[in-house]
Design a protein around this motif. Sequence first.
Motif, short mmCIF file in Angstrom:
data_model
loop_
_atom_site.label_atom_id
_atom_site.label_comp_id
_atom_site.label_asym_id
_atom_site.label_seq_id
_atom_site.Cartn_x
_atom_site.Cartn_y
_atom_site.Cartn_z
N ASN A 260 0.81 -1.21 0.00
CA ASN A 260 0.00 0.00 0.00
C ASN A 260 0.84 1.26 0.00
O ASN A 260 0.39 2.31 -0.48
CB ASN A 260 -0.93 0.01 1.22
N THR A 263 1.21 1.85 -3.71
CA THR A 263 -0.07 2.17 -4.36
C THR A 263 -0.54 3.57 -3.99
O THR A 263 -0.94 4.36 -4.86
CB THR A 263 -1.13 1.14 -3.96
N LYS A 267 -0.86 6.82 -6.47
CA LYS A 267 -2.18 7.45 -6.60
C LYS A 267 -2.11 8.93 -6.25
O LYS A 267 -2.67 9.79 -6.95
CB LYS A 267 -3.18 6.74 -5.70
N GLY A 287 -2.01 -3.16 -7.09
CA GLY A 287 -2.79 -1.94 -7.21
C GLY A 287 -2.11 -0.76 -7.84
O GLY A 287 -2.77 0.22 -8.20
N ALA A 288 -0.78 -0.80 -7.99
CA ALA A 288 -0.06 0.36 -8.52
C ALA A 288 -0.47 0.69 -9.97
O ALA A 288 -0.72 1.86 -10.28
CB ALA A 288 1.44 0.15 -8.43
N ALA A 291 -3.88 2.29 -9.96
CA ALA A 291 -3.84 3.61 -9.31
C ALA A 291 -3.30 4.67 -10.26
O ALA A 291 -3.76 5.81 -10.26
CB ALA A 291 -2.99 3.54 -8.05
#
Length: 436
Positions: A260, A263, A267, A287-288, A291
């Motif tokens: 996180n 990520t 974001k 998630g990168a 994002a």
Amino acid sequence: MNPIQRRQALVRTASLLAAAAAAAPLAAMAQPASAGKSAGLAPVKLALIESLSGPFANTGEAVYRNLMWAIERVNARGGVTTAQGKRLLQLERFDNKGQTEESLLMLRSAIDSGAHFVLQGNSSSVAAALIDALNKHNEREPQRRVLFLNYSAVDPILTNELCSFWHFRFDAHADMRMTALMQLVAEDKQLQRMYLIGQDYSFGQAVLREARRQLGERRPDIAIAGEELHPIGRIKDFLPYAAKIKASGAQAVLTGNWGNDLTLLVKAAREAGFDGRFYTFYGNALGAPAAMGEAGIGKVVAVADWLPNTPTPESAEFYRAFRTRFPRPQDDYVHMRMQLMIEALAQAIDRARSDDALAVARQLERADVTLAGQRGTMRAADHQFQQPLVVGVMDRQGAPGVPFDVEGSGYGFRVVRQISASDAAMATTCQMKRPG
């Protein structure tokens, strides 16, 4: 802090934590995985000590899927061979909650459960503490020796000043990854200002230290526009960091952030309007890409031991098999090195015809495994796995060289540089103490 001081600090911290853990009550063990249970001989127990709750739970669960899949493959062909006969592998989960102290408690629980092999990777500080604790345990209780298989803790010190006969690393360490990334940085003649940011612990510090050194050697004309270390796993809003990056005039960011922390950083940079490149160690998953979205096309660079779009038929087949086993997009996080690690362990047990830690370690030192066209070998001098590396750049799925996306994001990584194992190798300062 020089290398000797760093080593002394790590060992001192690990020793204190190990002593505290030994005096504390045993923590409850997590429920074991169903894979590996056998009606015949007792299974060979492997203990995963990782964050399975808290801010980095997604990384721990992703590791668990990788290891479970690798173990299922070994068990599907009958398991491993010991003098007693064929035995299955069994993976058990131990939640360290992202804490070093809890990791040492979980280590004691794992040993008491009968595990001869401990697997961990998502923190170099935890890895250093485990190495120190296992060195002491294996000397104190030779009848219950344990091996440590490390798939992701990449502080170079772990196979240099802190190298241990009982520790084997299957990921390229931070300096090796940095050298691969710097090949692209060196070629970017438009790049004049770079921002360095990382997590404030041993690995993040090692990344920034090596970035400064290699920039000075390979691109002394690049100015470091800013340098920042932030608390690991605690920052919920990276917008203040992103604002500083944008205000610095940096054209690129280099970071070893993962989970996180990566990520949320990516974001925030997008929301702040930063349009420069991200040179990352782990920007290809968790998630990168989603994002960053369209803003990341051509601008997010990641280095890895392998990427889904590695241009070989064997690689494509391997990746499709993983997606078949784990079809949910959010479960798409596969690492070849974790698969090779389990293959190397199975090979070593077969050769030793035993799950005794000492016998297996002696065979693991000469591991030579191949899966889906990817070959890796263990270097006995420091127990650093030697394997090829690749560098990829983010692009839309369907663009040339990008047949696969990641995590259902619509974005994948086109391989732009392949580095042989021999070119990725680096010298070691390890002076390993071996059992008599």
